[in-house]
Every structure is written in structure tokens, then in C-alpha cells.
Design a protein around this motif. Structure first.
Motif: not given
Length: 398
Positions: A5-33
Motif C-alpha cells: 500500500e502507498a501509505g505503508a511506504l510512509l510509515r512503519g518499516p516499509w518507509r525504509a524502502l523509499p529512503v534507502l532507494g534515494v540514498t543508495q542512488v546517491l551513495a553509489w552515484g557519488a562514491l563508486f561510479y
């Protein structure tokens, strides 16, 4: 499989998914590639050899391997919001130091700081964080996160090229440092969920026993560690050398680069396919299938020789394998060793993986220089075969 559910991405443990999605792109994009584009510019401006300048990146990977077990234990004790925030801030500091370093020792020191950031920013700490948040149910979010992470190179290389053209390589480093400090670090610190997974409820009387797990030490753990470490040689070595090998084999540069571009989309397609059809298979089967596909790709290239068709088929199989192995790196330890202490397990497995990544380009370069491209490909194939043998030797707990 039930949709999220869309709301689950904003609360509880599932919120980690959009947060880590953004930060993984930034981390790989800034440090590794970026190094593949920025290192030649640094070498030319500072007057250093290309091998020394690229050696800084290898030093970063070695530092990451040394720090990774500590990061995993920290995530188990305190959570990803602590370790990954430190990773983002370390990455920002390392990039600033890289931009101002003019002495070789200072340059290598900046890369060591970046290596510490890698250990606390890339897939391994993200997987450990999801394991802490979701427990035994972390397979699905780990797989979903790899979809987004697969986009990092697609975003990073054009962005890095544009920043280097417009601001120079120092300006590029400073922009990426600002993104890590002002976007990734606050997301990790304030938006990542902190509550670990609740322990699973006791099974009702007469229910089937839960799947057995094995201790994270001894023969099985060593086989998993060796299997992933042996495989790590393959993508690290080939990413640095395969395009040049294809050109020396008679394929023109533009065609070789176009063939190489098949790698990324095939990674993502393989991950989507696994999510849709393979999520009920044990991750051990996934790892075996993926590495067997890589061994078959080497056999195809060895028997057919270097041609456009054979190289394209190789890259399709290579990309699919690497996409599946990324999922297996997060899900196989969870399935075999369980969620308890998952961060420490992931960190211990990451150390030899990162060390092998650091050594592989140099080892393959020496093999090409002292023997031939054929010998270099045979060496990479041997590492893939060793990896497959390790995973075949593991007995699935029952």
C-alpha cells in the motif's frame, strides 16, 4: 504476492524502502561510479600516473573491507540510522578532501575516508538495515531495493560527465559531497525507521516447524564467504577490462561500448523476473543458477570466439547473473543464518568481497600484460567456477 500500500511506504518499516532507494542512488552515484570518469582527469591535472591515481580507488575498497564487519555490528546494536548517517557524512568529508588533496599521501588518505563511507553507505549496510527492520521477512524489501540501486550508474555517469564538463572534477566532488551531507545524511538520520522487527510469533500447535538455520560459522559460512568472494573477482575485473578486450579482439570501439550497455538493463530485468517468478525459490538455488549462467557465458565466449553476437550474448548473461547475485548476497545469508545478528553476518561476508573487488582489476591487468587476453578470461572463468563449486557444496538446511 500482495502489493504494498502507498501509505505503508510512509510509515512503519516499509518507509525504509523509499529512503534507502534515494540514498543508495546517491551513495553509489557519488562514491563508486564516478572514478572511471574523474580519475583520468585527476591524473592529468596532478601529473600522477593513471595506475597510482586509480590505486586510490583500490585503497578505498580495501578500507571498506576492513571496516565492513564493524559497520555490520554497529547496525545490529544501534540501527542503520546511526551507521548510515555516519557513512554519508564520511563520504562528504572524503570527497571534500579528495577535491583539495595535492600531495599523494593526502590523496590516498582521502580515498581511505571514502572507503569507510562505502562500507557504511552501499548495499551491505542497506541490506543489514532491512534485515534488522524486517527480520526473516526481509527478502522482499531487499529485492525491491536492488531495483532502484540498479539505476545508480544510469544516473551517475551522465551526471558526472556533465558536472566535470561544467565545474571540473573538483566541482563535481563538491556537488556530490553536498548531496551526501545535505540529502543522504538527513534522510538516514531522521527518516529511516528505528524499531527493529518484532520476534516472530510462536507457531500454533501442530504447525509445520520453521525452516532451520545454521550457525554463522563453520563450513557453511566459509563456503558462502568463499563463493561470494570468488564471484566478486569477475564483475570487478571484467568491468575494468572487458571493453578493451573486445576492441583488441576486433570489435570497433563504438560497437563494444554499445554491447557493454546491455549489462545494466539485463541486471534490472533479471531482478524483476526473480521478483515476479522466483521469490518462492530458496536463495541458494538462485545463487547456483546465477553463477552457472556466468560459467556458461564464459564457455560460450571461449568456444565461439570474440564476435559481436558472442559478445552481446555474453553481456546479456553477465548482466543477468550479476543482477541475481546482488539479490542473493542479501537473501542467502538471511535464509541460511537467520535474522539474528544479520548485520554482523553481512559485514563479515562483505570484507573479502570488497578486498577481491580491489585486487581484481590489477590482477587481470598483470595477466593481460604477461600472458594474453585469453589467459585473463580463463582466469576470470576459473573464479566463476570456484564460486559455483562453493555454492554447489552447500547443503540447504531442512
Amino acid at each position: 504476492m500482495r502489493a504494498i500500500e502507498a501509505g505503508a511506504l510512509l510509515r512503519g518499516p516499509w518507509r525504509a524502502l523509499p529512503v534507502l532507494g534515494v540514498t543508495q542512488v546517491l551513495a553509489w552515484g557519488a562514491l563508486f561510479y564516478p572514478p572511471v570518469l574523474t580519475v583520468p582527469l585527476i591524473a592529468a591535472e596532478r601529473g600522477w600516473s593513471l595506475s597510482f591515481t586509480m590505486g586510490g580507488f583500490s585503497a578505498a575498497l580495501l578500507a571498506a573491507g576492513l571496516v565492513a564487519p564493524l559497520v555490520g555490528r554497529l547496525i545490529d546494536r544501534r540501527g542503520g540510522h546511526v551507521a548510515m548517517t555516519a557513512g554519508s557524512l564520511s563520504g562528504a568529508l572524503g570527497l571534500v578532501l579528495l577535491a583539495v588533496a595535492t600531495h599523494p599521501a593526502a590523496y590516498l588518505g582521502a580515498w581511505v575516508v571514502i572507503g569507510v563511507a562505502m562500507a557504511a553507505s552501499l548495499y551491505d549496510p542497506a541490506f543489514a538495515t532491512l534485515g534488522r527492520l524486517f527480520g526473516a521477512a526481509a527478502r522482499r524489501p531487499i529485492t525491491l531495493l536492488t531495483f532502484v540501486g540498479g539505476l545508480a550508474s544510469t544516473v551517475s555517469w551522465p551526471a558526472t560527465r556533465a558536472l566535470c564538463d561544467g565545474l571540473g572534477w573538483q566541482g563535481c566532488c563538491l556537488v556530490y559531497a553536498a548531496l551526501l551531507a545535505l540529502v543522504a545524511a538527513p534522510l538516514h538520520a531522521f527518516a529511516l525507521p528505528r524499531k527493529p522487527a518484532d520476534p516472530p510469533p510462536a507457531p500454533p500447535p501442530g504447525a509445520a516447524a520453521p525452516a532451520a538455520v545454521v550457525p554463522p560459522h563453520g563450513k557453511t559460512f566459509l563456503l558462502v564467504m568463499a563463493g561470494f568472494a570468488a564471484y566478486a573477482f569477475v564483475p570487478s575485473a571484467l568491468s575494468a577490462h572487458l571493453i578493451a578486450m573486445l576492441q583488441r579482439g576486433g570489435i570497433d570501439a563504438a560497437t563494444a561500448v554499445t554491447i557493454g550497455m546491455l549489462f545494466g538493463p539485463c541486471q534490472v530485468l533479471a531482478r524483476v523476473t526473480e521478483f515476479a517468478f522466483g521469490s518462492r525459490e530458496h536463495p541458494l538455488h538462485l545463487a547456483r543458477f546465477a553463477i552457472a549462467l556466468m560459467v556458461a557465458a564464459f564457455a560460450l565466449l571461449g568456444s565461439a570466439g570474440v564476435s559481436v553476437a558472442a559478445a552481446a550474448a555474453f553481456y546479456v548473461m553477465f548482466g543477468a547473473c550479476n543482477g541475481l547475485v546482488t539479490i542473493a548476497r542479501g537473501t542467502l545469508p538471511l535464509a541460511l543464518f537467520g535474522p539474528h545478528g544479520f548485520g554482523a553476518v553481512v559485514g563479515r561476508l562483505a570484507a573479502p568481497w570488497l578486498a577481491m573487488q580491489a585486487a581484481a582489476p590489477l590482477v587481470l591487468a598483470l595477466t593481460v600484460e604477461r600472458a594474453s587476453d585469453t589467459a585473463a578470461l580463463a582466469l576470470a572463468a576459473a573464479f566463476a567456477a570456484v564460486s559455483l563449486g562453493c555454492f554447489l557444496a552447500i547443503r540447504k538446511p531442512g
